[in-house]
Design an enzyme around this catalytic site. Structure first.
Site, PDB file in Angstrom:
ATOM      1  N   ASP A  19       3.540   1.277   2.481  1.00  0.00           N
ATOM      2  CA  ASP A  19       4.122   1.005   1.173  1.00  0.00           C
ATOM      3  C   ASP A  19       5.287   1.959   0.916  1.00  0.00           C
ATOM      4  O   ASP A  19       6.242   1.992   1.694  1.00  0.00           O
ATOM      5  CB  ASP A  19       3.002   1.111   0.106  1.00  0.00           C
TER       6      ASP A  19
ATOM      7  N   HIS B 250      -2.821  -5.903   1.032  1.00  0.00           N
ATOM      8  CA  HIS B 250      -1.786  -4.887   1.148  1.00  0.00           C
ATOM      9  C   HIS B 250      -2.273  -3.550   1.702  1.00  0.00           C
ATOM     10  O   HIS B 250      -1.528  -2.840   2.376  1.00  0.00           O
ATOM     11  CB  HIS B 250      -1.199  -4.673  -0.253  1.00  0.00           C
TER      12      HIS B 250
END
Length: 294
Positions: free
Chosen positions: A106, A274
């Protein structure tokens, strides 16, 4: 503090900014960088295993965790990925590792991308988890992207709007993000979430994380545009992993996009959403170990 089993916490000051994290293991140096809205605790399921083969440095990015949270400047240089990458290169140098491999998830993956461009002589191998480049995402933004990544547009609003709204109930915001982006509710351990909340409840963390996103929509794009125009790409071997059930893999041809920004790209999806190191630790670890052994 750290929840990583067998790790020793550290605090190192680099050019006036103190970076916190944890270190363990022996062997080649490997830097682990977390994403939003987390800390280095996100590596709890895989870092202890990697420490059997590598010297693992799991660091909190500036503005996050127990690292310093300097006040942002009007141009957002303070939270540019260039500044955050320089922190980490300086940290590794100070710890005795002038050359190293790096894995970023991320926001940490965006710092990793910048590090590979600005410090290509330092990075031996790199892995980026569940992103495509910021430059590409803004360049191709559409309704689907804006809907899924609405936080990119909310967090960049002028202070103190997002800071005040998030600060009214930071636990609700953080838990909402974990639920929104993840696909495996059981992935987040009680200890890890408690650590994320401990750090994210700090108003300075909320402000710094907004500054991180403001930089991504301004000075970071300026730096990215300069690189694209100059034809600069990531030169080291690059592993790209993404969640099979997440937005990035659904929206983008991930490897094709990255091949416009790097010269040696490989990768694939892993199960879940994610948060790869927590949702699919076994598959993520296997991919990383295979890549790092190459």
């Amino acid at each position: 503090m750290t929840i990583l089993n067998g790790f020793q916490s550290f605090r190192e000051t680099i050019a006036g900014v103190t970076i916190a994290g944890a270190i363990a293991g022996s062997g080649p140096p490997l830097l682990l960088l977390h994403g939003y809205p987390q800390t280095h605790a996100m590596w709890h399921a895989i870092a202890p295993v990697l420490a059997a083969s590598f010297t693992i440095v799991a660091a909190d990015l500036r503005g996050y965790g127990d690292s310093d949270k300097p006040v942002d400047d009007s141009a957002h240089l303070t939270y540019s990925k260039r500044a955050m990458a320089a922190d980490m290169v300086g940290l590794m140098e100070q710890l005795g590792f002038p050359h190293f491999a790096v894995i970023g998830h991320d926001r940490g993956a965006r710092v990793t991308h910048r590090m590979c461009l600005d410090h290509s002589d330092r990075i031996m191998r790199a892995a980026v988890l569940d992103i495509v480049p910021t430059h590409h995402m803004y360049l191709t933004a559409d309704r689907e992207f804006a809907t899924a990544y609405y936080h990119w547009f909310f967090l960049i609003q002028p202070a103190p709007l997002p800071e005040r709204l998030i600060g009214a109930d930071p636990e609700f915001w953080l838990r909402s993000k974990l639920a929104h982006w993840g696909r495996t509710p059981t992935a987040f351990t009680t200890d890890a979430v408690a650590e994320y909340l401990r750090c994210f409840r700090d108003p300075a963390t909320i402000a710094a994380s907004c500054a991180d996103y403001r930089a991504a929509a301004s000075i970071d794009l300026t730096h990215d545009d300069e690189d694209v125009r100059a034809g600069r790409k990531v030169k080291c071997p690059l592993l790209v992993l993404w969640g099979a059930d997440g937005f990035v893999g659904r929206k983008y041809n991930v490897l094709e996009v990255w091949r416009h920004y790097a010269v040696d790209v490989q990768g694939h999806s892993v199960p879940g959403g994610h948060f790869l190191p927590e949702e699919a630790p076994t598959e993520t670890l296997a991919a990383l170990r295979s890549f790092l052994a190459g």
